[in-house]
Design a protein around this motif. Structure first.
Motif, short mmCIF file in Angstrom:
data_model
loop_
_atom_site.label_atom_id
_atom_site.label_comp_id
_atom_site.label_asym_id
_atom_site.label_seq_id
_atom_site.Cartn_x
_atom_site.Cartn_y
_atom_site.Cartn_z
N UNK A 221 0.84 -1.20 0.00
CA UNK A 221 0.00 0.00 0.00
C UNK A 221 0.87 1.25 0.00
N UNK A 222 1.86 1.29 0.91
CA UNK A 222 2.73 2.46 0.99
C UNK A 222 3.48 2.69 -0.31
N UNK A 223 3.96 1.61 -0.91
CA UNK A 223 4.69 1.73 -2.17
C UNK A 223 3.77 2.19 -3.29
N UNK A 224 2.51 1.72 -3.27
CA UNK A 224 1.57 2.05 -4.34
C UNK A 224 1.14 3.51 -4.31
N UNK A 225 1.20 4.12 -3.14
CA UNK A 225 0.83 5.52 -3.04
C UNK A 225 1.80 6.39 -3.81
N UNK A 226 3.04 5.91 -3.95
CA UNK A 226 4.03 6.66 -4.70
C UNK A 226 5.20 7.04 -3.82
N UNK A 227 6.23 7.64 -4.39
CA UNK A 227 7.43 7.99 -3.63
C UNK A 227 7.14 8.85 -2.41
N UNK A 228 6.16 9.75 -2.51
CA UNK A 228 5.87 10.61 -1.36
C UNK A 228 5.15 9.87 -0.27
N UNK A 229 4.56 8.70 -0.59
CA UNK A 229 3.82 7.96 0.41
C UNK A 229 4.59 6.81 1.01
N UNK A 230 5.67 6.38 0.37
CA UNK A 230 6.41 5.22 0.84
C UNK A 230 6.93 5.45 2.25
N UNK A 231 6.68 4.48 3.11
CA UNK A 231 7.16 4.56 4.48
C UNK A 231 6.34 5.44 5.39
N UNK A 232 5.17 5.92 4.92
CA UNK A 232 4.41 6.88 5.72
C UNK A 232 3.12 6.27 6.26
N UNK A 233 2.96 4.95 6.18
CA UNK A 233 1.72 4.32 6.59
C UNK A 233 1.95 3.49 7.85
N UNK A 234 1.23 3.83 8.90
CA UNK A 234 1.27 3.05 10.13
C UNK A 234 -0.14 2.52 10.39
N UNK A 235 -0.24 1.26 10.84
CA UNK A 235 -1.54 0.61 10.95
C UNK A 235 -1.76 0.05 12.35
N UNK A 236 -2.97 0.26 12.87
CA UNK A 236 -3.40 -0.40 14.11
C UNK A 236 -4.80 -0.95 13.87
N UNK A 237 -4.98 -2.25 14.16
CA UNK A 237 -6.26 -2.89 13.96
C UNK A 237 -7.05 -2.91 15.26
N UNK A 238 -8.34 -2.64 15.17
CA UNK A 238 -9.19 -2.58 16.35
C UNK A 238 -10.51 -3.29 16.05
N UNK A 239 -11.28 -3.55 17.10
CA UNK A 239 -12.64 -4.02 16.93
C UNK A 239 -13.52 -2.79 16.74
N UNK A 240 -14.25 -2.74 15.63
CA UNK A 240 -15.01 -1.54 15.30
C UNK A 240 -16.00 -1.18 16.39
N UNK A 241 -16.60 -2.17 17.03
CA UNK A 241 -17.61 -1.86 18.05
C UNK A 241 -17.01 -1.19 19.28
N UNK A 242 -15.68 -1.27 19.40
CA UNK A 242 -15.01 -0.67 20.54
C UNK A 242 -14.35 0.67 20.20
N UNK A 243 -14.43 1.09 18.96
CA UNK A 243 -13.79 2.34 18.55
C UNK A 243 -14.81 3.19 17.80
N UNK A 244 -15.22 4.30 18.39
CA UNK A 244 -16.28 5.11 17.79
C UNK A 244 -15.83 5.77 16.48
N UNK A 245 -14.53 5.95 16.30
CA UNK A 245 -14.06 6.51 15.04
C UNK A 245 -14.25 5.51 13.90
#
Length: 308
Positions: A221-245
């Motif tokens: 995903x980060x590579x596909x965004x392009x040179x300006x996006x490479x290395x800029x993606x951080x991910x945290x997985x949550x249970x949706x019912x526990x996170x209002x966002x």
């Protein structure tokens, strides 16, 4: 229609949004979904959420993928030679004229055969989905006269070696890192691209749990965004019912999916379309240009929250 929603909201703002939703809808449900809002009796709440001055206005984004067009586009892209523009025109031609030219039954036969050809998992040998796809293509070619659709079908009929090579690679090496038929990963790419335009810092994704979002695929995903996006993606997985966002993003995606599906089906609601228009990603993958233009304002959904 596949819809991938994202919001950029502080937790306290998203929590206040859901408190207000509960106050207005008064459903005892633990986790709110779009179907709570799209009922006629809650029309006022449905309009309030995305409207200017509403809690997500200016802080949300939705990427849409028309599933039927997605299958056609992926099949054409895999099988036909030529540059992306030519193959894209072939996919659009087949999608727009196919249902009328081939009839409902013929069109469904084509979509089903293409889906089986492209899908990774099958209980049958690698030649079975290939044989089935080209049998359907040949039958449809014989059933229609000389049209723009038959011209695309002729090119597909000559592409059997590409299909055989695709199935052989899967049989030998297993599923590819990026499955052709999975809409989530290209939607995440579009989402990261949208939010990474806001500044030089990393994009931090708080996403509801998805087995597809492995570290290797997030690197893609980060590579596909392009040179300006490479290395800029951080991910945290949550249970949706526990996170209002994440719930906020999921609700917005569900609303957009319904509004877009109604547009494509000729049942569009002008008021809701106007309210959702600012949220729709201009790179959304649609096959129906008039509806796409209306939603953009110019020629199973998953929730995602973007913070940071």
């Amino acid at each position: 229609m596949f819809a991938h929603g994202s919001v950029r909201l502080p937790t306290d703002v998203a929590a206040e949004c859901f408190r207000e939703l509960r106050h207005r809808i008064r459903s005892p449900a633990e986790e709110y979904k779009a179907n709570h809002l799209v009922r006629e009796k809650h029309r006022a709440v449905l309009e309030w959420l995305p409207a200017p001055g509403g809690p997500v206005h200016g802080h949300a984004h939705v990427h849409l993928i028309d599933k039927a067009f997605f299958v056609v586009d992926r099949a054409v892209g895999l099988l036909l030679d030529g540059d992306d523009g030519d193959r894209g025109l072939d996919a659009v031609t087949l999608y727009r004229a196919g249902p009328h030219t081939l009839g409902d039954a013929g069109w469904q036969d084509f979509l089903t055969a293409a889906h089986r050809l492209l899908r990774v998992r099958t209980d049958q040998g690698p030649s079975v989905p290939v044989d089935a796809f080209f049998r359907v293509v040949d039958e449809l070619r014989r059933a229609v006269g000389r049209t723009t659709v038959s011209a695309v079908l002729d090119r597909l009929a000559a592409a059997r070696p590409a299909a055989e090579d695709y199935r052989a690679r899967i049989a030998a090496a297993g599923p590819p890192l990026i499955p052709l038929l999975d809409p989530l990963l290209p939607a995440v790419v579009a989402t990261v691209r949208h939010w990474s335009a806001g500044g030089p810092g990393p994009v931090r994704l708080v996403h509801d749990r998805q087995n597809m979002l492995t570290p290797e695929r997030m690197a893609w995903v980060a590579e596909s965004v392009g040179p300006t996006g490479a290395g800029r993606v951080e991910l945290r997985l949550v249970e949706a019912r526990l996170d209002v966002r994440a719930q906020s993003a999921d609700v917005l995606a569900g609303i957009a999916r319904k509004v877009a599906s109604d547009e494509l089906g000729g049942r569009g609601d002008a008021r809701l379309t106007a309210l959702l228009r600012p949220y729709i990603d201009p790179r959304s993958v649609w096959g129906d240009a008039p509806s796409w233009a209306r939603m953009r304002g110019n020629a199973a959904n998953t929730g995602l929250c973007v913070v940071g």
